[in-house]
Design an enzyme around this catalytic site. Structure first.
Site, PDB file in Angstrom:
ATOM      1  N   GLY A  48       0.851  -1.199   0.000  1.00 36.89           N
ATOM      2  CA  GLY A  48       0.000   0.000   0.000  1.00 36.89           C
ATOM      3  C   GLY A  48       0.876   1.234   0.000  1.00 36.89           C
ATOM      4  N   TYR A  53      -0.663   6.834   4.362  1.00 41.15           N
ATOM      5  CA  TYR A  53       0.348   6.438   5.344  1.00 41.15           C
ATOM      6  C   TYR A  53       1.418   5.513   4.748  1.00 41.15           C
ATOM      7  CZ  TYR A  53      -1.804   8.626   9.423  1.00 41.15           C
ATOM      8  OH  TYR A  53      -2.256   9.534  10.348  1.00 41.15           O
ATOM      9  N   PHE A  74      -2.107  -0.673  -5.868  1.00 40.29           N
ATOM     10  CA  PHE A  74      -3.116  -1.009  -6.873  1.00 40.29           C
ATOM     11  C   PHE A  74      -3.570   0.294  -7.490  1.00 40.29           C
ATOM     12  CE2 PHE A  74      -7.114  -3.868  -7.462  1.00 40.29           C
ATOM     13  CZ  PHE A  74      -6.595  -4.337  -8.640  1.00 40.29           C
ATOM     14  N   GLU A  75      -2.926   0.728  -8.559  1.00 41.49           N
ATOM     15  CA  GLU A  75      -3.194   2.047  -9.119  1.00 41.49           C
ATOM     16  C   GLU A  75      -3.445   1.941 -10.614  1.00 41.49           C
ATOM     17  OE1 GLU A  75      -3.698   4.550  -7.299  1.00 41.49           O
ATOM     18  OE2 GLU A  75      -2.896   3.897  -5.384  1.00 41.49           O
ATOM     19  N   ASP A 111      -2.872  -6.677  -7.314  1.00 45.88           N
ATOM     20  CA  ASP A 111      -3.675  -6.963  -6.129  1.00 45.88           C
ATOM     21  C   ASP A 111      -2.839  -7.673  -5.059  1.00 45.88           C
ATOM     22  OD1 ASP A 111      -5.537  -7.647  -4.277  1.00 45.88           O
ATOM     23  OD2 ASP A 111      -6.652  -9.028  -5.574  1.00 45.88           O
ATOM     24  N   ALA A 112      -2.522  -6.930  -4.014  1.00 47.84           N
ATOM     25  CA  ALA A 112      -1.665  -7.462  -2.946  1.00 47.84           C
ATOM     26  C   ALA A 112      -2.303  -8.631  -2.201  1.00 47.84           C
ATOM     27  CB  ALA A 112      -1.335  -6.348  -1.952  1.00 47.84           C
ATOM     28  N   TYR A 235     -17.106   3.813  14.312  1.00 46.63           N
ATOM     29  CA  TYR A 235     -15.802   3.261  13.941  1.00 46.63           C
ATOM     30  C   TYR A 235     -15.321   2.171  14.907  1.00 46.63           C
ATOM     31  CZ  TYR A 235     -11.270   3.098  11.676  1.00 46.63           C
ATOM     32  OH  TYR A 235     -10.168   2.660  10.999  1.00 46.63           O
ATOM     33  N   VAL A 272      -6.526  13.270   6.529  1.00 40.67           N
ATOM     34  CA  VAL A 272      -7.314  13.231   5.296  1.00 40.67           C
ATOM     35  C   VAL A 272      -6.590  12.344   4.281  1.00 40.67           C
ATOM     36  CG1 VAL A 272      -8.425  14.624   3.508  1.00 40.67           C
ATOM     37  CG2 VAL A 272      -8.005  15.619   5.776  1.00 40.67           C
ATOM     38  N   THR A 273      -7.196  11.209   3.949  1.00 38.28           N
ATOM     39  CA  THR A 273      -6.666  10.347   2.880  1.00 38.28           C
ATOM     40  C   THR A 273      -7.867   9.868   2.059  1.00 38.28           C
ATOM     41  OG1 THR A 273      -6.886   8.269   4.086  1.00 38.28           O
ATOM     42  CG2 THR A 273      -4.788   9.438   4.359  1.00 38.28           C
TER      43      THR A 273
HETATM   44  P1  NAD Z   1      -4.950   5.222   1.346  1.00 38.09           P
HETATM   45  O1  NAD Z   1      -6.253   5.045   0.659  1.00 38.09           O
HETATM   46  O2  NAD Z   1      -4.272   6.530   1.228  1.00 38.09           O
HETATM   47  O3  NAD Z   1      -3.891   4.097   0.844  1.00 38.09           O
HETATM   48  C1  NAD Z   1      -4.269   2.785   0.571  1.00 38.09           C
HETATM   49  C2  NAD Z   1      -3.154   2.059  -0.159  1.00 38.09           C
HETATM   50  O4  NAD Z   1      -3.557   0.699  -0.355  1.00 38.09           O
HETATM   51  C3  NAD Z   1      -2.846   2.627  -1.562  1.00 38.09           C
HETATM   52  O5  NAD Z   1      -1.448   2.549  -1.777  1.00 38.09           O
HETATM   53  C4  NAD Z   1      -3.552   1.645  -2.488  1.00 38.09           C
HETATM   54  O6  NAD Z   1      -2.986   1.556  -3.794  1.00 38.09           O
HETATM   55  C5  NAD Z   1      -3.328   0.360  -1.720  1.00 38.09           C
HETATM   56  N1  NAD Z   1      -4.244  -0.724  -2.078  1.00 38.09           N
HETATM   57  C6  NAD Z   1      -5.586  -0.778  -1.908  1.00 38.09           C
HETATM   58  N2  NAD Z   1      -6.057  -1.965  -2.346  1.00 38.09           N
HETATM   59  C7  NAD Z   1      -4.985  -2.668  -2.779  1.00 38.09           C
HETATM   60  C8  NAD Z   1      -4.804  -3.969  -3.326  1.00 38.09           C
HETATM   61  N3  NAD Z   1      -5.830  -4.809  -3.497  1.00 38.09           N
HETATM   62  N4  NAD Z   1      -3.551  -4.349  -3.674  1.00 38.09           N
HETATM   63  C9  NAD Z   1      -2.499  -3.516  -3.519  1.00 38.09           C
HETATM   64  N5  NAD Z   1      -2.605  -2.283  -2.984  1.00 38.09           N
HETATM   65  C10 NAD Z   1      -3.829  -1.876  -2.617  1.00 38.09           C
HETATM   66  O7  NAD Z   1      -5.219   4.807   2.871  1.00 38.09           O
HETATM   67  P2  NAD Z   1      -4.622   5.272   4.273  1.00 38.09           P
HETATM   68  O8  NAD Z   1      -5.616   6.158   4.926  1.00 38.09           O
HETATM   69  O9  NAD Z   1      -3.202   5.687   4.163  1.00 38.09           O
HETATM   70  O10 NAD Z   1      -4.709   3.878   5.070  1.00 38.09           O
HETATM   71  C11 NAD Z   1      -3.600   3.013   5.257  1.00 38.09           C
HETATM   72  C12 NAD Z   1      -3.748   2.330   6.606  1.00 38.09           C
HETATM   73  O11 NAD Z   1      -3.699   3.331   7.633  1.00 38.09           O
HETATM   74  C13 NAD Z   1      -5.108   1.612   6.790  1.00 38.09           C
HETATM   75  O12 NAD Z   1      -4.918   0.432   7.516  1.00 38.09           O
HETATM   76  C14 NAD Z   1      -5.906   2.600   7.613  1.00 38.09           C
HETATM   77  O13 NAD Z   1      -6.940   2.006   8.377  1.00 38.09           O
HETATM   78  C15 NAD Z   1      -4.799   3.142   8.523  1.00 38.09           C
HETATM   79  N6  NAD Z   1      -5.121   4.413   9.197  1.00 38.09           N
HETATM   80  C16 NAD Z   1      -5.620   5.481   8.502  1.00 38.09           C
HETATM   81  C17 NAD Z   1      -5.966   6.640   9.183  1.00 38.09           C
HETATM   82  C18 NAD Z   1      -6.519   7.839   8.448  1.00 38.09           C
HETATM   83  O14 NAD Z   1      -7.053   8.752   9.100  1.00 38.09           O
HETATM   84  N7  NAD Z   1      -6.397   7.903   7.145  1.00 38.09           N
HETATM   85  C19 NAD Z   1      -5.770   6.728  10.576  1.00 38.09           C
HETATM   86  C20 NAD Z   1      -5.210   5.650  11.245  1.00 38.09           C
HETATM   87  C21 NAD Z   1      -4.898   4.480  10.551  1.00 38.09           C
END
Ligand code: NAD
Length: 387
Positions: A48, A53, A74-75, A111-112, A235, A272-273
Site C-alpha cells: 500500500g 500512510y 493497486f493504481e 492486487d496485494a 468506527y 485526510v486520505t
Molecule cells: P490510502 O487510501 O491513502 O492508501 C491505501 C493504499 O492501499 C494505496 O497505496 C492503495 O494503492 C493500496 N491498495 C488498496 N487496495 C490494494 C490492493 N488490493 N492491492 C495492492 N494495494 C492496494 O489509505 P490510508 O488512509 O493511508 O490507510 C492506510 C492504513 O492506515 C489503513 O490500515 C488505515 O486504516 C490506517 N489508518 C488510517 C488513518 C486515516 O485517518 N487515514 C488513521 C489511522 C490508521
C-alpha cells in the site's frame, strides 16, 4: 490537456502529475530537513505504498534512513486523454527521486491480496534485496478476494446491534446533518474482518518467511485507528473497529512465531486520505480536529505522523497495554479531546465555519490528487502520460 479536479462523492477522478510530484517532493523535504533517522532497517517492503500512510512510510524510510524499498500498490496508469490515479503518479515521482538519491525503488502494481502478487514480490526481494528487515502493511481497500477460496468479500462500515444516529458532513456543500446508519448483519461484519482484519497480513508474513526472505530480527508494522469516543459508535465499536481489533490478534500470533519485537500494530491519528474520506462521520470529525489541533499548534498530516513514528517511537518502542505503538497520543490527549467534545454538540451547518476548518479539509483532500499546490502551473497543457 488542462487537468482539473473532477470530484464525484468522496473521490476525485482526475489527478495532476506535476501536482502529485510536488506533493511527494514536499514530503521528502519534510523528512530531509529534520535530518537522518538512524536505523538498521534498510531493506523495506511497503504494502500500500502509493498514497496516504504507506507512501509516507516509504518516504521516511528511504529519505530518513537510506532504505531500499519495494512497494506494492493497486493504481491506474494514464491513457491518452485520461489521467492516471494519484497513487500511480506518486509512485513514479517517488521512484525518480529515490533513484536520484542512489536508493533502490521498485514498485509492483497489482492486487496485494492475491497469491500471484505475493510470489512476484518475493521474487523481486530475492533478486534485488535478498531479504527484508521491515514490512509495512498499509493497505486500505473496500474489497478482497480470498486466494484460498476465490470468494470476494466487501467491507461495510456500520455499527453493531442497533442503528446509530450520528452527525455527518457533506464536504461538497458544507451541510451538517443527522444520518441514521443501520447496523451490520453478521455476514457484513465477518466480511469486513476478511477485508481489513489481520488475515492477509499473516499470509504475507508466512509467505515471506517460507520463502526465506525475512531477515533475522525483522519487524512488521500494521496501521490502525482507535479514535475518540465521538467516532466510536460508527468506527471503533463498529465493523471496522472489529476488523482492526483482529490486527491485534494477528500481531500476537506473529510475535508468538517470530518474537516479541517482530510485529506492532501502530495507532495513528485521523488524517485526510482517500480511505478516510469514505467513512461516515469521519470527515466531520476531521474538519473539527484540523481546526482544534492547528489552534493548539499540534496539527500533523501523514508525513508528520510517520516521521514521528520512525524518529521517536520505533527506535526505542514504548508499547501500550495491547502491545501497540501510539502515535495518536496528541489527538487523543485530554486537552485536544476536551475541546473536541465541547465543540461537537455545537456543530451545525451555521456554526461549522467558525468551529471547524472545512476550507483546510478541502485543501488537504485536493492535495491528495495533486491540486492546489503552490508552484504548479495548473493552466499549462499537460500530457497525462508524461511523468
Ligand atoms: P490510502 O487510501 O491513502 O492508501 C491505501 C493504499 O492501499 C494505496 O497505496 C492503495 O494503492 C493500496 N491498495 C488498496 N487496495 C490494494 C490492493 N488490493 N492491492 C495492492 N494495494 C492496494 O489509505 P490510508 O488512509 O493511508 O490507510 C492506510 C492504513 O492506515 C489503513 O490500515 C488505515 O486504516 C490506517 N489508518 C488510517 C488513518 C486515516 O485517518 N487515514 C488513521 C489511522 C490508521
Amino acid at each position: 490537456m488542462i487537468i482539473e479536479p473532477k470530484i464525484r462523492g468522496f473521490i476525485c477522478t482526475t489527478a495532476h502529475p506535476v501536482g502529485c510530484a510536488t506533493n511527494v517532493q514536499r514530503q521528502i523535504d519534510h523528512v530531509v530537513v529534520k535530518g537522518e533517522i538512524p536505523s538498521a532497517r534498510r531493506r523495506v517492503l511497503v504494502l500500500g505504498c502509493s498514497t496516504g500512510y504507506g507512501l509516507a512510510s516509504r518516504i521516511v524510510t528511504t529519505f530518513g534512513s537510506g532504505a531500499d524499498t519495494i512497494g506494492v500498490s493497486f493504481e491506474k496508469p494514464p491513457a491518452e486523454n485520461k489521467t492516471a490515479s494519484a497513487g500511480w503518479y506518486n509512485n513514479r515521482a517517488f521512484e525518480q527521486r529515490a533513484k536520484a538519491a542512489g536508493r533502490l525503488a521498485l514498485t509492483i502494481e497489482g492486487d496485494a491480496f492475491s497469491d500471484a502478487i505475493k510470489a512476484e514480490t518475493i521474487e523481486a526481494i530475492r533478486s534485488n534485496l535478498g531479504q527484508v528487515d521491515l514490512i509495512v502493511y498499509s493497505l486500505a481497500s473496500p474489497v478482497r478476494t480470498d486466494p484460498a477460496t476465490g470468494e470476494t468479500y466487501r467491507s461495510a462500515i456500520k455499527p453493531f446491534g442497533a442503528a446509530v444516529a450520528a452527525k455527518t458532513l457533506n464536504t461538497a456543500t458544507g451541510e451538517v446533518s443527522e444520518v441514521v446508519i443501520e447496523p451490520a448483519t453478521d455476514e457484513e461484519a465477518a466480511a469486513t474482518v476478511k477485508v481489513m482484519g489481520g488475515e492477509d497480513w499473516q499470509l504475507w508474513i508466512s509467505a515471506l518467511a517460507d520463502a526465506g526472505v525475512l531477515a533475522d530480527g525483522f519487524t512488521t508494522l500494521n496501521y490502525t485507528y482507535l479514535g475518540s469516543e465521538l467516532t466510536w459508535p460508527i468506527y471503533h465499536k463498529g465493523t471496522l473497529g472489529v476488523a482492526k481489533a483482529d490486527l491485534d490478534r494477528a500481531a500476537g500470533e506473529i510475535r508468538g512465531r517470530f518474537g516479541d519485537t517482530s510485529a506492532y500494530v501502530v495507532a495513528l491519528k485521523a488524517v485526510v486520505t482517500q480511505a478516510s474520506s469514505a467513512i461516515p462521520v469521519v470527515p466531520l470529525y476531521g474538519t473539527l480536529l484540523l481546526k482544534v489541533m492547528a489552534e493548539m499548534g499540534l496539527n500533523e498530516g501523514t508525513i508528520e505522523q510517520i516521521d514521528r513514528l520512525f524518529r521517536t517511537k520505533l527506535a526505542d518502542p514504548v508499547i501500550d497495554e495491547a502491545h501497540r505503538l501510539r502515535v495518536d497520543d496528541w489527538e487523543l490527549s485530554p486537552t485536544v479531546q476536551a475541546e473536541m467534545v465541547r465543540r461537537w454538540p455545537l456543530l451545525s451547518t451555521e456554526t461549522l465555519p467558525e468551529l471547524a476548518d472545512l476550507k483546510m479539509y478541502r485543501a488537504e483532500f485536493l492535495k491528495l490528487f495533486g491540486f492546489g499546490l503552490g508552484g504548479v502551473d495548473y493552466t499549462a497543457d499537460v500530457d497525462p502520460r508524461e511523468v
